[in-house]
Design an enzyme around this catalytic site. Sequence first.
Site, PDB file in Angstrom:
ATOM      1  N   SER A 160      21.428   0.380 -35.107  1.00 20.32           N
ATOM      2  CA  SER A 160      21.602   1.127 -33.866  1.00 20.32           C
ATOM      3  C   SER A 160      21.563   2.643 -34.050  1.00 20.32           C
ATOM      4  CB  SER A 160      22.906   0.721 -33.188  1.00 20.32           C
ATOM      5  OG  SER A 160      24.004   0.912 -34.052  1.00 20.32           O
ATOM      6  N   HIS A 165      18.904  -3.867 -30.412  1.00 18.19           N
ATOM      7  CA  HIS A 165      17.882  -2.819 -30.246  1.00 18.19           C
ATOM      8  C   HIS A 165      16.474  -3.291 -30.564  1.00 18.19           C
ATOM      9  CE1 HIS A 165      21.030   0.166 -29.647  1.00 18.19           C
ATOM     10  NE2 HIS A 165      21.688  -0.513 -30.555  1.00 18.19           N
ATOM     11  N   LYS A 195      20.684  -2.961 -22.963  1.00 11.94           N
ATOM     12  CA  LYS A 195      19.763  -2.027 -23.615  1.00 11.94           C
ATOM     13  C   LYS A 195      18.343  -2.287 -23.133  1.00 11.94           C
ATOM     14  CE  LYS A 195      23.324  -1.023 -26.686  1.00 11.94           C
ATOM     15  NZ  LYS A 195      24.197  -1.547 -27.706  1.00 11.94           N
TER      16      LYS A 195
HETATM   17  C1  PLP Z   1      25.483  -1.767 -27.982  1.00 12.28           C
HETATM   18  C2  PLP Z   1      25.653  -2.691 -29.118  1.00 12.28           C
HETATM   19  C3  PLP Z   1      26.590  -3.710 -29.058  1.00 12.28           C
HETATM   20  C4  PLP Z   1      27.589  -3.830 -27.936  1.00 12.28           C
HETATM   21  O1  PLP Z   1      26.982  -4.289 -26.788  1.00 12.28           O
HETATM   22  P1  PLP Z   1      27.695  -4.000 -25.371  1.00 12.28           P
HETATM   23  O2  PLP Z   1      27.090  -4.998 -24.462  1.00 12.28           O
HETATM   24  O3  PLP Z   1      27.356  -2.601 -25.036  1.00 12.28           O
HETATM   25  O4  PLP Z   1      29.153  -4.200 -25.579  1.00 12.28           O
HETATM   26  C5  PLP Z   1      26.626  -4.623 -30.096  1.00 12.28           C
HETATM   27  N1  PLP Z   1      25.801  -4.508 -31.152  1.00 12.28           N
HETATM   28  C6  PLP Z   1      24.906  -3.504 -31.259  1.00 12.28           C
HETATM   29  C7  PLP Z   1      24.026  -3.433 -32.463  1.00 12.28           C
HETATM   30  C8  PLP Z   1      24.812  -2.576 -30.248  1.00 12.28           C
HETATM   31  O5  PLP Z   1      23.964  -1.566 -30.355  1.00 12.28           O
END
Ligand code: PLP
Length: 420
Positions: A179, A207, A239
Amino acid sequence: MTAAFTQLQANLDAIAQQGLYRSRRVMASPQGIHLQIDGRHIVNFCSNDYLGLANHPDVVSAFKTAADHYGVGSGSAHLICGHSVAHHALEEELAAFTGRDRALLFSTGYMANIGVISALLSRGDAVFEDRLNHASLLDGGLLSGAKFKRYAHADVENLNVHLKKASGNKLIVTDGVFSMDGDFAPLQVLTAAAKANEAWLMVDDAHGLGIIGEHGGGLLEYFKLDQADVPVLMGTLGKGFGTFGAFVAGSETLIETLIQKARTYIYTTALPAAVAEATRASLKIVITESWRRDKLKNLAKRFRLGAAQLGLELISPICADNLNPAGWVSGSVTQQPEDLAAANITSAIQPIIIGDSQRVIEISNALLSAGFLVSAIRPPTVPQGSARLRVTFSALHEEQQVDQLLDALDKAMAKHEAQS
Ligand SMILES: *Cc1c(COP(=O)(O)O)cnc(C)c1O
């Protein structure tokens, strides 16, 4: 009580002194590449809405229609009376999309990661995590009560040393696309290590899903890994999908285990059904509009080439351990433009390593004055000494905006070099 708060205030002052103080920006405009901040027009280069779906008309319209039908609140947890036709249909579509037997929705990715790891492991077991894993994966590992081992980033040799010494059930956990670095986990080598040591492999591809792979199936599609190779796949919906929530995909046995045992699934209110319907609309776009992935890749490549020419420090998309199918292996950090063109892969996350936390804030502020929102990421989100600008791209950006950002970066970096 007063003394305790005096101490808290002293802690806050210390955080500020180190250039690590965090604060929020209040947004009045819709999510997208154009933002209004303090009445000024800013181009957004820090969102995770990589495909530009958070405010897509089809997604918004599906949300409204479903809210008219289901209402807003889901009323309870999935196991009581909160699991709707909309949730169920989305789960089936996500299972098909990821090529897994089943998928299970969670209210957030943070909760999914904590729930899965704690459901699979307990005292006497062992969990192995990449040092740069997302905080929710690290927290999940710590909460599970299993023996917790971090291995050096993408270093399967180091992982193997830990694996050999372990007993009980073993779970290897990694981000797919990391990330904060935007590089790819060495999934083929990790899969082999997991099989050789009778360990489970869990990949959080928050991602990669929607972005990587010809059909948006993420890193697992790119590396052609099925459910037997990677038994636990986790993805987020906030995302690339542009909505909210998360899911875990895998075998019938995995999903039924989570329904019985994952506390962050059982003891929380289900996502609004309208969010599920909006996500079904966005999943359709993810699958059919591959131009969004192509455009994103071209924008990121254009940025990397330009940044390399300016002498900025980028991160290689492929870790040293990571043989890609074309047989190309990268070096460690700075990437040569020729190699990049040959590799033809990249994620939407393109950090520029700055190092010092104060300096990264100064550069980020200078970029904001020039009309670009780029987030400054500092410890403890990233390791000490690796503060960075986390530049992210959206399929809605234009090439000209990338060039303008490069120009502004060049000026901001030069100015803050001169001053420091
Ligand atoms: C954003 C993210 C999460 C958390 O997801 P949310 O739905 O925002 O709680 C978990 N793992 C990774 C790698 C992330 O980038």
